[in-house]
Design a protein around this motif. Structure first.
Motif, short mmCIF file in Angstrom:
data_model
loop_
_atom_site.label_atom_id
_atom_site.label_comp_id
_atom_site.label_asym_id
_atom_site.label_seq_id
_atom_site.Cartn_x
_atom_site.Cartn_y
_atom_site.Cartn_z
N GLU A 275 -20.67 36.88 45.22
CA GLU A 275 -21.12 38.28 45.07
C GLU A 275 -21.70 38.47 43.67
OE1 GLU A 275 -18.21 37.34 46.26
OE2 GLU A 275 -18.40 37.89 48.37
N TRP A 276 -22.86 37.91 43.46
CA TRP A 276 -23.49 37.87 42.14
C TRP A 276 -23.69 39.26 41.55
CZ3 TRP A 276 -28.26 40.26 41.91
CH2 TRP A 276 -28.84 40.55 43.15
N GLN A 277 -23.85 40.27 42.42
CA GLN A 277 -24.12 41.64 41.94
C GLN A 277 -22.97 42.18 41.09
OE1 GLN A 277 -23.83 40.52 45.08
NE2 GLN A 277 -25.03 41.70 46.54
N PHE A 278 -21.75 41.63 41.28
CA PHE A 278 -20.57 42.16 40.56
C PHE A 278 -20.10 41.28 39.40
CE2 PHE A 278 -20.71 44.88 44.13
CZ PHE A 278 -20.14 46.07 43.70
N ALA A 279 -20.80 40.17 39.18
CA ALA A 279 -20.38 39.27 38.09
C ALA A 279 -20.47 39.99 36.74
CB ALA A 279 -21.24 38.01 38.08
N GLY A 280 -21.57 40.70 36.50
CA GLY A 280 -21.77 41.39 35.22
C GLY A 280 -20.71 42.45 34.98
N LEU A 281 -20.35 43.19 36.04
CA LEU A 281 -19.35 44.25 35.89
C LEU A 281 -17.99 43.65 35.50
CD1 LEU A 281 -18.88 47.33 36.20
CD2 LEU A 281 -18.07 46.87 38.52
N LEU A 282 -17.65 42.52 36.13
CA LEU A 282 -16.37 41.88 35.82
C LEU A 282 -16.34 41.41 34.35
CD1 LEU A 282 -13.61 40.91 36.70
CD2 LEU A 282 -14.66 38.95 37.84
N VAL A 283 -17.46 40.86 33.90
CA VAL A 283 -17.54 40.41 32.50
C VAL A 283 -17.38 41.61 31.56
CG1 VAL A 283 -19.05 39.38 30.74
CG2 VAL A 283 -19.03 38.45 33.06
N GLU A 284 -18.08 42.69 31.85
CA GLU A 284 -18.02 43.87 30.97
C GLU A 284 -16.63 44.49 30.91
OE1 GLU A 284 -22.47 45.69 31.35
OE2 GLU A 284 -20.79 47.09 31.36
N ARG A 285 -15.99 44.58 32.08
CA ARG A 285 -14.64 45.16 32.11
C ARG A 285 -13.68 44.30 31.30
NH1 ARG A 285 -14.28 48.41 37.19
NH2 ARG A 285 -15.92 49.90 36.67
N PHE A 286 -13.72 42.99 31.58
CA PHE A 286 -12.81 42.08 30.88
C PHE A 286 -13.06 42.15 29.37
CE2 PHE A 286 -12.27 38.05 28.71
CZ PHE A 286 -10.90 37.91 28.81
N ALA A 287 -14.34 42.05 28.99
CA ALA A 287 -14.67 41.99 27.56
C ALA A 287 -14.22 43.28 26.86
CB ALA A 287 -16.16 41.77 27.38
N SER A 288 -14.43 44.42 27.50
CA SER A 288 -14.04 45.68 26.85
C SER A 288 -12.53 45.79 26.72
CB SER A 288 -14.58 46.88 27.65
OG SER A 288 -15.99 46.84 27.65
N TYR A 289 -11.80 45.41 27.76
CA TYR A 289 -10.33 45.41 27.65
C TYR A 289 -9.89 44.49 26.52
CZ TYR A 289 -9.06 47.72 32.14
OH TYR A 289 -8.85 48.61 33.17
N HIS A 290 -10.52 43.34 26.39
CA HIS A 290 -10.05 42.40 25.37
C HIS A 290 -10.46 42.86 23.97
CE1 HIS A 290 -7.81 38.92 24.46
NE2 HIS A 290 -8.78 38.31 23.83
N ARG A 291 -11.60 43.53 23.88
CA ARG A 291 -12.04 44.04 22.56
C ARG A 291 -11.18 45.24 22.12
NH1 ARG A 291 -18.27 42.57 24.26
NH2 ARG A 291 -17.78 40.34 24.28
N GLN A 292 -10.67 45.96 23.10
CA GLN A 292 -9.71 47.05 22.80
C GLN A 292 -8.55 46.53 21.95
OE1 GLN A 292 -7.18 47.75 26.11
NE2 GLN A 292 -6.20 49.57 25.27
N ASN A 293 -8.13 45.29 22.25
CA ASN A 293 -6.88 44.76 21.68
C ASN A 293 -6.92 44.54 20.19
OD1 ASN A 293 -6.38 44.49 24.36
ND2 ASN A 293 -6.40 42.25 24.40
N TYR A 294 -8.12 44.28 19.66
CA TYR A 294 -8.18 43.63 18.35
C TYR A 294 -7.72 44.51 17.19
CZ TYR A 294 -9.69 38.95 19.47
OH TYR A 294 -9.69 37.66 19.89
N GLY A 435 -7.76 31.63 6.30
CA GLY A 435 -8.81 30.61 6.19
C GLY A 435 -9.20 30.03 7.53
N GLY A 436 -10.20 29.21 7.50
CA GLY A 436 -10.61 28.35 8.62
C GLY A 436 -10.50 28.96 10.00
N THR A 437 -9.62 28.39 10.80
CA THR A 437 -9.54 28.76 12.21
C THR A 437 -9.19 30.24 12.37
OG1 THR A 437 -8.71 26.53 12.57
CG2 THR A 437 -8.56 28.04 14.42
N ALA A 438 -8.33 30.78 11.48
CA ALA A 438 -7.90 32.17 11.63
C ALA A 438 -9.08 33.12 11.49
CB ALA A 438 -6.82 32.50 10.60
N LEU A 439 -9.97 32.86 10.53
CA LEU A 439 -11.13 33.73 10.35
C LEU A 439 -12.10 33.60 11.52
CD1 LEU A 439 -12.01 33.52 6.55
CD2 LEU A 439 -10.95 35.39 7.80
N ALA A 440 -12.36 32.38 11.95
CA ALA A 440 -13.30 32.17 13.06
C ALA A 440 -12.80 32.87 14.32
CB ALA A 440 -13.49 30.68 13.31
N GLU A 441 -11.47 32.95 14.47
CA GLU A 441 -10.90 33.63 15.64
C GLU A 441 -11.28 35.12 15.61
OE1 GLU A 441 -8.52 35.80 16.91
OE2 GLU A 441 -8.89 34.92 18.88
N SER A 442 -11.24 35.72 14.40
CA SER A 442 -11.61 37.14 14.31
C SER A 442 -13.10 37.34 14.57
CB SER A 442 -11.29 37.68 12.91
OG SER A 442 -9.91 37.79 12.76
#
Ligand code: SF4
Ligand code: FE
Length: 479
Positions: A275-294, A435-442
């Motif tokens: 169902e390719w029509q809904f792939a973008g919506l799933l990405v956007e929902r997931f990404a926004s929920y995860h960006r909420q966390n930071y 440093g290093g990995t910790a900054l790249a994670e942010s």
């Protein structure tokens, strides 16, 4: 709900194939390379049983009415979204590190609402299947790894245009029992110490890419699944103690490259297949929920960085200097700005047609964009205050050496009354966290900055802003 110990024991009973430094790992839970990550994730289980934390770390399942760990909950209202952010900050204050479980938390919430809308529009029956899977996750307190990022090959080509068709996870066969999938997922936070992974598409798809429009749940130890663990800055320090800075919980989540070699997935665990029509919506929902966390988790991490910086100022005898106080004020201001953004995108959340509550995507992307800058600035200020000793400290072995240890202790002392070892421990904590990995994670965790900018421009309603200006300037509507 599992305890931390039950979670660790449950990992021991899995047959997860993890490679690190060219070898198959056979003692994941007790291996120093993985222990901090396992301990950090275990705290998400343990705190559900802590009377002080349980209001944030537990919830009531809307499916069964039972008390569940919040990391398996579907947000029912904005209060749930706010509690999530507060929970993440509280846990990060205790771990000083990534506890990994939020990726799967966000994946289940995104998949829940998108399968509902997909069924409504296309007449499919994925949502009920997903609900059954979710009951299993809640009942067994499963740690789900969110598996989104494909390896992507040539970034200028679409999935179906790649020379090697496995650059995006794809369906290679369908039969009456299920599907067989191939490919790999990159940067998989916490996957080696999870139970399941929830695979999602990595980007919006066109019709020609529909073989890549795929969402499904797979046990991390399913036949054909191999995890190759990523190196981190200073990971050989994991075989000592002081030089790690945070030996119990580590510095960031453990990440792996997860290879899926002809992996069978039964239909009951397939939630999108073509169902390719809904792939973008799933990405956007997931990404926004995860960006909420930071602003939650990085806010908690920043609290520890600020605490370490203020402590080292004490140990160096400079706490009263006005510029030190001003710089620490700036660190607090940046941290609370991040936290405010996470609370704001939660307060402005809206119910989706499924009943699950979704964050305000513009504000959520703004938070994550700020994290890509503010954590660097917070770290920069901490280095400024700590001094060059952060980069030139002798090793733990030298500190403990019979012959030269006395010189390290004598000459690296700060104010009277503070043992040199304590000063070194705080400096090591700060060095590792900034440093290093910790900054790249942010920078790249929850998506690279440009991914947020795309969403910010799309959600920013530029036409409305132009109209506001035109109305005030009294230019013609067409102008
Ligand atoms: Fe959770 Fe933060 Fe780690 Fe992401 S980076 S998994 S939000 S703790
Ligand atoms: Fe992350």
């Amino acid at each position: 709900m599992k305890t931390g110990m039950e979670y660790k024991d449950s990992l021991r009973s899995l047959n997860t194939q993890v490679y690190a430094f060219g070898k198959l790992v056979d003692d994941l839970v007790d291996n120093p390379l993985f222990q901090p990550h396992v301990n950090s994730a275990a705290l998400t289980y343990e705190l559900a049983h802590d009377p002080v934390a349980e209001d944030l770390v537990t919830a009531t399942s809307h499916l069964t009415g039972k008390k569940i760990n919040r990391f398996t909950h579907i947000h029912q209202n904005t209060e749930d979204l706010i509690k999530k952010v507060k929970m993440l900050r509280m846990i990060a204050q205790r771990t000083g590190s990534c506890f990994q479980r939020c990726v799967g938390f966000d994946a289940i919430n995104a998949t829940y609402s998108v399968t509902y809308e997909m069924d409504q529009e296309l007449g499919t029956d994925y949502h009920q299947r997903f609900v059954e899977y979710l009951k299993h996750v809640q009942e067994n307190d499963i740690m789900v790894a969110g598996a989104m990022t494909d390896v992507k090959g040539d970034r200028g080509l679409r999935p179906s245009q790649q020379k090697d068709p496995d650059m995006y996870v794809r369906v290679v066969e369908k039969n009456d029992k299920g599907i067989i999938i191939n490919g790999a997922k990159a940067h998989m936070t916490g996957i080696v110490n999870s139970h399941d992974m929830l695979i999602m598409p990595t980007a919006a798809m066109k019709e020609e890419d529909k073989g890549y429009a795929l969402a499904c749940a797979v046990p991390v130890d399913a036949p054909g699944v191999i995890h190759i663990f990523g190196r981190q800055t200073n990971d050989d320090r994991k075989y000592g103690e002081i030089d790690q800075g945070n030996a119990t919980y580590g510095i960031v989540g453990g990440e792996a490259l997860t290879v899926l070699e002809n992996v069978f997935v039964p239909w009951e665990q397939v939630f999108m297949c073509g169902e390719w029509q809904f792939a973008g919506l799933l990405v956007e929902r997931f990404a926004s929920y995860h960006r909420q966390n930071y602003g939650g988790c990085k806010g908690g991490v920043a609290d520890v960085i600020i605490g370490a910086t203020a402590t080292i100022a004490d140990y160096n005898g400079v706490t009263q200097a006005s510029h030190i106080r001003d710089k620490i004020t700036e660190m607090i201001h940046l941290t609370e700005t991040l936290f405010s953004g996470s609370l704001a995108c939660s307060s402005e959340g809206r119910k989706t047609p499924s009943g699950a509550c979704f964050v305000d995507p513009l504000l959520a992307n703004t938070v994550k964009q700020n994290v890509t800058r503010f954590i660097y600035e917070i770290s920069r200020i901490s280095h400024d205050i700590a001094g060059g000793i952060l980069a030139t400290l002798p090793s733990e072995q030298d500190l403990k050496d019979e012959k030269i240890g006395k010189y390290v202790k004598k000459y690296l002392k700060g104010v009277e009354g503070v043992p040199t070892e304590d000063r070194i421990r705080i400096l090591r904590l700060l060095e590792n966290m900034t440093g290093g990995t910790a900054l790249a994670e942010s920078m790249h965790g929850a998506g690279s900055p440009q991914a947020q900018r795309v969403m910010i421009l799309r959600q920013g309603n530029l036409e409305h802003k132009k109209q506001l200006a035109k109305d005030l300037a009294k230019v013609s509507k067409k102008g």
